[in-house]
Scaffold this active site. Structure first.
Site, short mmCIF file in Angstrom:
data_model
loop_
_atom_site.label_atom_id
_atom_site.label_comp_id
_atom_site.label_asym_id
_atom_site.label_seq_id
_atom_site.Cartn_x
_atom_site.Cartn_y
_atom_site.Cartn_z
N ASN A 150 5.69 1.01 -1.44
CA ASN A 150 7.20 0.97 -1.20
C ASN A 150 7.62 1.15 -2.78
OD1 ASN A 150 7.55 -1.81 -2.78
ND2 ASN A 150 6.31 -2.48 -0.99
N ALA A 151 9.00 1.17 -3.11
CA ALA A 151 9.48 1.52 -4.42
C ALA A 151 9.51 0.29 -5.38
CB ALA A 151 10.86 2.22 -4.00
#
Length: 257
Positions: A25-26
């Site tokens: 994920n970011a």
């Protein structure tokens, strides 16, 4: 003097499909780094278990790099017993592939005869929930009553550790956050949203076990981190804050020598 120590989990994790591809994920680790800096400013020693990030953590923090969710749990479980409490800032992957290929997968390995992508996943362990089961004082933490035990590592029985979880939600924010707080056996949960990802600013709401908002803040992550640490000092340490203040003075004396 026994300095108080905080464990912080930070950053994302990676769950590999093959040697090249992975799920992630970011999360950038910026919030974890800011909280570590604020904690150290406030007199805490800090240990950080971090997934892969590009940012630098504060000098003086003990940093343990990991890759997968399983590795993050293993290292956190190793470090946690020596800490007053934990702030679970990390955004670990919730799922991993059932099988990890030894060689790079081709399209044929993923696509069905109808041209659809088929990827079989299973759940990864919940890091904070797992640590919540092993925390000191978990059996007498008045679960469900909203009461919080103050940390006091100088006492003979090394009683209750505290836990602060994070929740990033896009719908039913408070309901989901409170469900996570109970499931993870945490004392507080910090609710934020997707606008906080990989940026310098954040919007947070700190909620206790009774569903009461104890802090709201919008702005730079560095200032949000200071607010978070101050709430933890007030709620988790109470009269024992003098030990933290003495730790700050000791650090300053050491810098002058």
């Amino acid at each position: 003097m026994n300095k108080p120590r905080i464990l912080i989990t930070s950053g994302p994790t990676r769950q590999y499909l093959d040697p090249i591809r992975y799920l992630t994920n970011a999360s950038s680790g910026r919030m974890g780094s800011a909280i570590a800096a604020a904690a150290m400013e406030s007199g805490f020693d800090v240990s950080i278990v971090s997934g892969p990030v590009d940012i630098e953590y504060p000098a003086g923090a003990a940093v343990y790099p990991v890759v997968s969710t399983e590795e993050m749990l293993e290292k956190a479980a190793e470090v946690f017993p020596e800490c007053d409490g934990i702030i679970g800032v990390a955004a670990p992957c919730d799922y991993r592939p059932i099988h990890v290929a030894h060689d790079k997968l081709s399209k044929a390995d993923f696509l069905t005869s109808e041209g659809e992508l088929l990827l079989r996943l299973i759940e990864t362990p919940d890091i904070m929930a797992s640590l919540g089961k092993m925390r000191r004082g978990s059996e007498s933490s008045d679960q469900g009553s909203g009461k919080m035990k103050c940390a006091n590592p100088d006492s003979s029985d090394r009683r209750s550790q505290w836990m602060v979880a994070f929740a990033l939600e896009t719908t039913d924010h408070r309901v989901r956050a409170l469900q996570k707080l109970q499931r993870k056996n945490s004392d507080l949960i910090i609710l934020n949203d997707q606008s906080s990802i990989n940026g310098p600013e954040t919007n947070i709401e700190m909620i206790d076990r009774q569903g009461k908002t104890v802090c709201r803040f919008s702005g730079k992550k560095s200032e949000a981190a200071r607010q978070i640490i101050q709430v933890i000092k007030n709620l988790m340490y109470g009269a024992d804050q003098k030990r933290i203040e003495d730790s700050i003075l000791e650090n300053k004396r050491g810098e002058k020598r």
